[in-house]
Scaffold this active site. Structure first.
Site, PDB file in Angstrom:
ATOM      1  N   TYR A 148     -41.624 -51.143 -14.217  1.00  0.00           N
ATOM      2  CA  TYR A 148     -40.543 -52.145 -14.162  1.00  0.00           C
ATOM      3  C   TYR A 148     -40.107 -52.379 -12.710  1.00  0.00           C
ATOM      4  O   TYR A 148     -39.812 -53.494 -12.305  1.00  0.00           O
ATOM      5  CB  TYR A 148     -39.357 -51.709 -15.027  1.00  0.00           C
ATOM      6  CG  TYR A 148     -38.163 -52.626 -14.894  1.00  0.00           C
ATOM      7  CD1 TYR A 148     -38.264 -53.990 -15.202  1.00  0.00           C
ATOM      8  CD2 TYR A 148     -36.935 -52.151 -14.445  1.00  0.00           C
ATOM      9  CE1 TYR A 148     -37.179 -54.841 -15.066  1.00  0.00           C
ATOM     10  CE2 TYR A 148     -35.843 -52.992 -14.314  1.00  0.00           C
ATOM     11  CZ  TYR A 148     -35.968 -54.338 -14.624  1.00  0.00           C
ATOM     12  OH  TYR A 148     -34.891 -55.177 -14.483  1.00  0.00           O
ATOM     13  N   ARG A 150     -26.547 -62.967 -15.281  1.00  0.00           N
ATOM     14  CA  ARG A 150     -26.188 -62.461 -16.608  1.00  0.00           C
ATOM     15  C   ARG A 150     -26.243 -63.556 -17.659  1.00  0.00           C
ATOM     16  O   ARG A 150     -26.475 -63.290 -18.839  1.00  0.00           O
ATOM     17  CB  ARG A 150     -24.801 -61.829 -16.575  1.00  0.00           C
ATOM     18  CG  ARG A 150     -24.693 -60.616 -15.655  1.00  0.00           C
ATOM     19  CD  ARG A 150     -25.593 -59.484 -16.106  1.00  0.00           C
ATOM     20  NE  ARG A 150     -25.453 -58.289 -15.261  1.00  0.00           N
ATOM     21  CZ  ARG A 150     -26.194 -57.215 -15.394  1.00  0.00           C
ATOM     22  NH1 ARG A 150     -27.147 -57.156 -16.322  1.00  0.00           N
ATOM     23  NH2 ARG A 150     -26.025 -56.178 -14.603  1.00  0.00           N
ATOM     24  N   ARG A 188     -41.508 -59.681  -8.107  1.00  0.00           N
ATOM     25  CA  ARG A 188     -40.710 -60.875  -8.432  1.00  0.00           C
ATOM     26  C   ARG A 188     -39.861 -61.267  -7.234  1.00  0.00           C
ATOM     27  O   ARG A 188     -39.774 -62.446  -6.878  1.00  0.00           O
ATOM     28  CB  ARG A 188     -39.840 -60.603  -9.665  1.00  0.00           C
ATOM     29  CG  ARG A 188     -38.858 -61.721  -9.984  1.00  0.00           C
ATOM     30  CD  ARG A 188     -38.137 -61.523 -11.310  1.00  0.00           C
ATOM     31  NE  ARG A 188     -37.438 -60.257 -11.449  1.00  0.00           N
ATOM     32  CZ  ARG A 188     -36.730 -59.889 -12.527  1.00  0.00           C
ATOM     33  NH1 ARG A 188     -36.642 -60.710 -13.564  1.00  0.00           N
ATOM     34  NH2 ARG A 188     -36.131 -58.719 -12.576  1.00  0.00           N
ATOM     35  N   TYR A 199     -27.489 -54.360  -7.816  1.00  0.00           N
ATOM     36  CA  TYR A 199     -27.639 -52.966  -8.236  1.00  0.00           C
ATOM     37  C   TYR A 199     -27.968 -52.096  -7.022  1.00  0.00           C
ATOM     38  O   TYR A 199     -28.756 -52.494  -6.156  1.00  0.00           O
ATOM     39  CB  TYR A 199     -28.795 -52.820  -9.241  1.00  0.00           C
ATOM     40  CG  TYR A 199     -28.496 -53.145 -10.687  1.00  0.00           C
ATOM     41  CD1 TYR A 199     -27.194 -53.315 -11.155  1.00  0.00           C
ATOM     42  CD2 TYR A 199     -29.538 -53.256 -11.605  1.00  0.00           C
ATOM     43  CE1 TYR A 199     -26.949 -53.600 -12.496  1.00  0.00           C
ATOM     44  CE2 TYR A 199     -29.306 -53.536 -12.944  1.00  0.00           C
ATOM     45  CZ  TYR A 199     -28.011 -53.708 -13.386  1.00  0.00           C
ATOM     46  OH  TYR A 199     -27.786 -53.984 -14.706  1.00  0.00           O
ATOM     47  N   GLU A 213     -31.386 -53.614 -26.522  1.00  0.00           N
ATOM     48  CA  GLU A 213     -31.024 -54.694 -25.593  1.00  0.00           C
ATOM     49  C   GLU A 213     -30.964 -55.976 -26.423  1.00  0.00           C
ATOM     50  O   GLU A 213     -31.792 -56.189 -27.308  1.00  0.00           O
ATOM     51  CB  GLU A 213     -32.067 -54.803 -24.479  1.00  0.00           C
ATOM     52  CG  GLU A 213     -31.752 -55.903 -23.471  1.00  0.00           C
ATOM     53  CD  GLU A 213     -32.705 -55.904 -22.276  1.00  0.00           C
ATOM     54  OE1 GLU A 213     -32.908 -54.833 -21.665  1.00  0.00           O
ATOM     55  OE2 GLU A 213     -33.265 -56.960 -21.984  1.00  0.00           O
TER      56      GLU A 213
HETATM   57  C1  3EB Z   1     -29.823 -54.644 -17.235  1.00  0.00           C
HETATM   58  O1  3EB Z   1     -28.730 -55.150 -17.533  1.00  0.00           O
HETATM   59  C2  3EB Z   1     -30.816 -54.464 -18.360  1.00  0.00           C
HETATM   60  O2  3EB Z   1     -35.248 -57.556 -14.940  1.00  0.00           O
HETATM   61  O3  3EB Z   1     -35.156 -59.610 -15.672  1.00  0.00           O
HETATM   62  C3  3EB Z   1     -31.897 -57.241 -18.606  1.00  0.00           C
HETATM   63  C4  3EB Z   1     -32.245 -58.577 -18.450  1.00  0.00           C
HETATM   64  C5  3EB Z   1     -32.517 -56.286 -17.840  1.00  0.00           C
HETATM   65  C6  3EB Z   1     -33.217 -58.960 -17.509  1.00  0.00           C
HETATM   66  C7  3EB Z   1     -34.813 -58.415 -15.710  1.00  0.00           C
HETATM   67  C8  3EB Z   1     -33.473 -56.667 -16.891  1.00  0.00           C
HETATM   68  C9  3EB Z   1     -33.825 -57.991 -16.728  1.00  0.00           C
HETATM   69  O4  3EB Z   1     -30.102 -54.291 -16.075  1.00  0.00           O
HETATM   70  C10 3EB Z   1     -32.193 -54.844 -17.991  1.00  0.00           C
END
Ligand code: 3EB
Length: 353
Positions: free
Chosen positions: A159, A233, A166, A220, A340
């Site tokens: 990941y 989001r 990306r 993050y 999720e």
């Molecule tokens: C998170 O909130 C959960 O890498 O495109 C959620 C939606 C998550 C998209 C992405 C990752 C992605 O971090 C993981």
């Protein structure tokens, strides 16, 4: 198309797809049936030119293969650019691309990147090239499915390799890596399947929505990988009654930390609280009417099929018996996440009473 909606979503069983309404279809994703239903299924999109993403994450709940069908108003036409297949209407484009990972040659490799990084780079460059060639500049929503998402190879979890590539491909193509980034999901897929990406793009920019309960994913801290995940989001496309809300894959994360590790029921409740926060924020910032949880259609990714009953019970008690819920078995991008949930909706999407 009724209700003036710019975009509609339907989940259709492959076995019933011949009687479905195919007017205005931009494209679709097909989710494989569960083990007892076999991986393949006949469906109505076979033999037509519209894009169809083959996603290998299986449908749970003993359902057969399912099509996720995206429709718009007016006429649509198919096309392709490189490995990307697309369907476009006046305002919107749906595209799909699948890229195999090459074996890495043994010995001194000329390319220091991993096979998944190379495949991700190829896929994203082709997505961006398609948007440039067709003049749909704004990426609104992206779905990413990659095999063995939690496995470490070449010293980095896959990941995180995906996030690195990306990020780099987006920078190389002059694209944002924070702020104006699409809503997204990134999930595991069956071993041996290609990196599979499908997306919706628009002529007009969407509104980009963050969750006040969560650190933006693109901010993050480095403990989650060397490059942050580049997604919003949620995004809102269109205004007022026409608007469509896309909620990214959402999990039991508050701040940047996972909550309720080992407790799938509590993770489900926390995730719904996050989705409610996004609905409120979309009404405040996204120029759309306030929607309730009942106006959304949901895709629920479950890591361990044995936890399906408790997750399902939580969702049915919060959303009622008429909610549209598609349950898929998939690995999730943090090992401590059991569930999720992604969603999409619009004012005209409520199920008929
Ligand atoms: C998170 O909130 C959960 O890498 O495109 C959620 C939606 C998550 C998209 C992405 C990752 C992605 O971090 C993981």
């Amino acid at each position: 198309m009724s209700s003036g909606q710019l975009l509609l979503l339907d989940y259709v069983a492959c076995s019933e797809s011949r009687s479905a309404d195919w007017h205005g279809v931009l494209g679709a994703a097909k989710f494989a049936g569960g083990a007892r239903n076999g991986g393949t299924a006949e469906h109505a999109l076979q033999g037509c030119d519209l894009p169809l993403a083959h996603v290998s994450t299986p449908v749970l709940d003993d359902a057969g293969a399912i099509l996720e069908v995206w429709r718009t108003r007016g006429r649509t036409e198919p096309g392709s650019h490189g490995q990307v297949r697309y369907g476009r209407g006046e305002d919107l484009l749906f595209g799909s691309v699948a890229v195999e990972e090459a074996e890495r040659a043994s010995g001194a490799a000329a390319d220091a990147r991993t096979p998944l990084e190379i495949a991700t780079d190829r896929a994203y460059r082709q997505v961006y090239a398609t948007l440039a060639a067709t003049d749909f500049p704004h990426l609104v929503r992206v779905w990413n499915y990659l095999p063995e998402i939690n496995i470490e190879s070449h010293g980095l979890e896959r990941y995180r390799q995906f996030n690195t590539a990306r990020h780099e491909a987006s920078l190389a193509c002059g694209r944002a890596i924070a702020g104006s980034v699409p809503a997204a999901s990134a999930l595991g897929a069956a071993g041996g399947s290609p990196l599979t990406i499908y997306f919706l793009a628009s002529r007009r920019a969407p509104a980009f929505i963050e969750n006040p309960r969560q650190v933006s994913a693109y901010r993050y801290p480095a403990q989650y990988g060397p490059r942050s995940p580049a997604f919003s989001r949620a995004t809102v496309l269109g205004e007022g009654d026409e608007a469509t809300l896309f909620i990214s894959g959402t999990a039991s994360i508050v701040g940047h930390q996972t909550l309720h590790a080992g407790d799938p029921a509590a993770q489900t409740r926390e995730t719904l609280t996050n989705i409610e926060a996004l609905l409120a924020q979309a009404a405040r910032r996204g120029g759309m009417a306030a929607l309730g949880l009942e106006a959304l259609k949901y895709k629920v990714y479950v890591r361990d099929p044995q936890t399906l009953p408790v997750i399902k019970a939580e969702l049915e008690s919060a959303l009622g018996p008429r909610a549209t819920l598609l349950f898929l078995e998939a690995d999730i991008c943090r090992r401590d996440l059991a569930v999720e949930i992604e969603a999409a909706g619009g004012g005209g999407w409520r199920p008929a009473a």
